[in-house]
Scaffold this motif. Sequence first.
Motif, PDB file in Angstrom:
ATOM      1  N   PHE A  10      32.088  84.544 -56.951  1.00 55.84           N
ATOM      2  CA  PHE A  10      31.931  82.817 -57.566  1.00 55.84           C
ATOM      3  C   PHE A  10      33.313  82.574 -58.225  1.00 55.84           C
ATOM      4  CE2 PHE A  10      30.141  79.577 -60.188  1.00 55.84           C
ATOM      5  CZ  PHE A  10      29.616  78.769 -58.929  1.00 55.84           C
ATOM      6  N   THR A  58      31.398  80.231 -64.645  1.00 59.10           N
ATOM      7  CA  THR A  58      30.546  81.141 -64.071  1.00 59.10           C
ATOM      8  C   THR A  58      29.771  81.906 -65.267  1.00 59.10           C
ATOM      9  OG1 THR A  58      32.362  81.830 -62.567  1.00 59.10           O
ATOM     10  CG2 THR A  58      30.823  83.517 -62.645  1.00 59.10           C
ATOM     11  N   VAL A  61      25.966  81.275 -64.738  1.00 57.53           N
ATOM     12  CA  VAL A  61      25.674  82.137 -63.428  1.00 57.53           C
ATOM     13  C   VAL A  61      25.277  83.581 -64.036  1.00 57.53           C
ATOM     14  CG1 VAL A  61      26.322  82.776 -61.120  1.00 57.53           C
ATOM     15  CG2 VAL A  61      26.844  80.779 -62.025  1.00 57.53           C
ATOM     16  N   ARG A  77      18.807  82.243 -56.057  1.00 59.76           N
ATOM     17  CA  ARG A  77      19.356  81.013 -55.479  1.00 59.76           C
ATOM     18  C   ARG A  77      18.559  79.810 -56.004  1.00 59.76           C
ATOM     19  NH1 ARG A  77      20.105  80.635 -49.069  1.00 59.76           N
ATOM     20  NH2 ARG A  77      21.506  82.444 -49.675  1.00 59.76           N
ATOM     21  N   SER A  81      20.530  76.743 -58.027  1.00 60.91           N
ATOM     22  CA  SER A  81      20.930  75.691 -57.185  1.00 60.91           C
ATOM     23  C   SER A  81      21.214  74.573 -57.900  1.00 60.91           C
ATOM     24  CB  SER A  81      19.631  75.306 -56.143  1.00 60.91           C
ATOM     25  OG  SER A  81      19.551  76.436 -55.390  1.00 60.91           O
ATOM     26  N   LEU A  84      24.679  75.196 -59.605  1.00 64.67           N
ATOM     27  CA  LEU A  84      25.604  75.323 -58.764  1.00 64.67           C
ATOM     28  C   LEU A  84      26.260  73.976 -58.308  1.00 64.67           C
ATOM     29  CD1 LEU A  84      24.401  78.276 -56.645  1.00 64.67           C
ATOM     30  CD2 LEU A  84      26.051  78.067 -58.385  1.00 64.67           C
ATOM     31  N   ALA A 150      28.839  77.389 -52.354  1.00 61.84           N
ATOM     32  CA  ALA A 150      28.310  77.945 -53.353  1.00 61.84           C
ATOM     33  C   ALA A 150      26.740  78.334 -53.204  1.00 61.84           C
ATOM     34  CB  ALA A 150      28.449  76.899 -54.443  1.00 61.84           C
ATOM     35  N   ILE A 151      25.993  77.637 -52.852  1.00 57.73           N
ATOM     36  CA  ILE A 151      24.521  78.033 -52.586  1.00 57.73           C
ATOM     37  C   ILE A 151      24.474  79.254 -51.492  1.00 57.73           C
ATOM     38  CG2 ILE A 151      22.386  77.109 -52.067  1.00 57.73           C
ATOM     39  CD1 ILE A 151      23.188  74.481 -53.139  1.00 57.73           C
ATOM     40  N   THR A 154      25.148  82.609 -52.952  1.00 61.61           N
ATOM     41  CA  THR A 154      24.154  83.073 -53.965  1.00 61.61           C
ATOM     42  C   THR A 154      22.879  83.933 -53.162  1.00 61.61           C
ATOM     43  OG1 THR A 154      24.768  81.376 -55.333  1.00 61.61           O
ATOM     44  CG2 THR A 154      22.747  82.464 -55.885  1.00 61.61           C
TER      45      THR A 154
END
Length: 305
Positions: A10, A58, A61, A77, A81, A84, A150-151, A154
């Motif tokens: 990421f 990040t 995350v 995820r 979401s 992100l 990005a999704i 994950t």
Amino acid sequence: MKRVLYIFRFVAFLTVISLVGKVIFMLYNAGERCTLANIWDVLWVGLPLDLSVSAFLTLPVWIATAFSLRYTNMRLRAILSAYLILAVLFVVLVTAGDIVMYHHWKFKLDASIFNYMSSPGSAGASASAVYIVTCLSSAFIAIVGCIVIAIRMTPKCIMEDGEGINRTNFLATGALLVFTIFGITGRRIAEASVFEFNPIVLNHAAVNTSAHMLHSFWIYLQAPDKQVRSMRDAECDELMNGLYPEQMDDITDTLLATTRPNVLTIQLESFGASFVETLGGAKGVTPELCRWMAQGVNFTNAWIS
């Protein structure tokens, strides 16, 4: 190990967005003055701040992923979401906006954009509808594509055991993120903090657009009516006081015919020297301006901050 790899992926993903944006920025705004050597140098100079900004974005995350050490069935995820989408939307939108607006403004996109939001209808005053639609469509495609990436990168959930060496590695990754945020950033956030390159557009390209926007927005929140001020009032006054003499009566060295002139400053926006005959431009376009220039002082290179 899966958690560690996801965090590094990421960070790399956000950094790549910044690097690609800088390349497009240089190609679009520097044109023929942009060479492969310039691109490499600019990317290298700006890389520390790019990594710091990516690590900063990040960090949430990493915090969410850290809970999966305890709850291995956590739906990672689904939880991440929303963040992100917001993080990628911010980075891509600011990067794309900077590329397009710099072509007209010649300065990095910052919080001054909020001053124009009260009259969004004037956005088309200096650009055609086709140009605006093209820019918005390109930005939309880039935003949707990056959000999907990005999704999808994950994990839905991480079933890997959160004990022993896995936990140690993941905690070490968090420490590395914190070091990257605060350890290598430096102070090269503002567009005036990079000055290695010529032309100046390359210096501006080296600055991370997301960091520049966040920094200027922070200043804007502190004093919305003074967002263009980069120093405290007392410090500014101290610097300015030494620029002017206390007594004007003894001044005899002047460029003008009088020591007490009437001063008229003319500043034209989006009006290049190619239209002014005195500056080597086309003849007959600005006869009155040329007459005034012959009677006054012409500044061919001016800076403001």
